[in-house]
Design an enzyme around this catalytic site. Structure first.
Site, mmCIF file in Angstrom:
data_model
loop_
_atom_site.group_PDB
_atom_site.id
_atom_site.type_symbol
_atom_site.label_atom_id
_atom_site.label_comp_id
_atom_site.label_asym_id
_atom_site.label_seq_id
_atom_site.Cartn_x
_atom_site.Cartn_y
_atom_site.Cartn_z
ATOM 1 N N HIS A 214 0.626 -1.149 0.191
ATOM 2 C CA HIS A 214 0.287 0.029 -0.065
ATOM 3 C C HIS A 214 1.012 1.346 -0.093
ATOM 4 C CE1 HIS A 214 0.450 -0.094 4.509
ATOM 5 N NE2 HIS A 214 0.461 1.149 4.410
ATOM 6 N N ASP B 256 0.250 -7.770 2.009
ATOM 7 C CA ASP B 256 0.492 -6.361 1.823
ATOM 8 C C ASP B 256 2.165 -6.125 1.828
ATOM 9 O OD1 ASP B 256 0.556 -3.433 1.989
ATOM 10 O OD2 ASP B 256 0.109 -3.123 3.787
ATOM 11 N N SER C 209 4.267 2.872 7.835
ATOM 12 C CA SER C 209 3.942 2.028 7.010
ATOM 13 C C SER C 209 5.036 1.522 6.198
ATOM 14 C CB SER C 209 2.747 2.259 6.009
ATOM 15 O OG SER C 209 1.589 2.074 6.757
#
Length: 260
Positions: free
Chosen positions: A65, A110, A206
């Site tokens: 992402h 992910d 992230s």
């Protein structure tokens, strides 16, 4: 609300949950300048939006992402304001995903591999982190880090990366708080945090590493917003379960299959 920990103002995709893209570490301290030689910063339009991990001189591991256009990768960085003499910049030559880069409905894949446009050299502030030789055990003391938010309620971002120690928890600890998302009973996801709260990754973190036993065991993926709430640990993509895929891609087998 579940948060994909990337800076909200950079999200172009319509996501059904929020990932930790741009999470900052909460409850930690400034990292020692010599302890994160593998940590990379992903920028777009001069904004740091994700982290990543250098796993050899030519490859970076991060979250799917975190994929955006015009990514710039900074290696060897500590302070955002005062560059190290050995800082290096690269751009992606190739990107590889287990899923389509626009498909985030499967929470346990992910992961993105970025091949740099040219190899980097080891230096005082640049060196790769080892991939895992075995999976981590529940109860392990792990460490995570990033330039993400350092407050769960304010848009406060640090100049240097923050580091925090958290515990590896049973996966059910991440699944149970979010029944509305119907997460699978088993997953290629690690659950980590502090059950009493107060320590967590957050927006801007992230893609950064979860380090257990000195190895890259997880990739910061998603968590709750506000960050660092009691009984609301965060989820990390499990690197060990994707090891064959990673090694095949690096070896040139670009048709390698992801784990089922």
């Amino acid at each position: 609300m579940v948060l994909i920990r990337v800076l909200a103002n950079l999200l172009i995709l319509q996501l059904s949950y929020a990932q930790k893209s741009s999470k900052l570490v909460i409850g930690g301290d400034e990292c020692n300048i010599n302890e994160h030689r593998f940590l990379v910063a992903l920028y777009t339009s001069r904004t740091l939006f994700c982290g990543g991990t250098l796993i050899n001189q030519e490859w970076v591991l991060t979250a799917a992402h975190c994929n955006m256009e015009d990514i710039q990768i900074k290696l060897g960085m500590h302070s955002k304001k005062v560059p190290n003499e050995d800082e290096q910049k690269r751009v992606p030559k190739e990107k590889f995903f287990c899923l389509s880069s626009k498909n985030y409905t499967l929470w346990d894949k992910d992961i993105m591999l970025i091949r740099l446009d040219s190899p980097v050299k080891n230096s005082a502030h640049i060196a790769p982190l080892s991939l895992p030789s075995s999976p981590p055990s529940v109860g392990s003391d792990c460490r995570t880090m990033g330039w993400g938010r350092i407050s769960s309620t304010k848009e406060t971002y640090p100049d240097v990366p923050h580091c925090v120690n958290i515990n590896l928890l049973e996966y059910e600890m991440c699944r149970a708080p979010y029944p509305e998302f119907e997460l699978p009973a088993t997953s290629r996801t690690l659950c980590a945090g502090i059950l009493e709260g107060g320590k967590d990754t957050c927006v801007g973190d992230s893609g950064g590493p979860l380090i257990c036993n000195g190895q890259s065991q997880g990739i910061a993926s998603w968590g709750d917003d506000p960050c660092a709430q009691p009984h609301r640990p965060a989820a990390y993509t499990k690197v060990f379960d994707h090891l064959d895929w990673i090694e095949n891609i690096i070896a040139g087998n670009t048709d390698a299959s992801c784990p089922p």
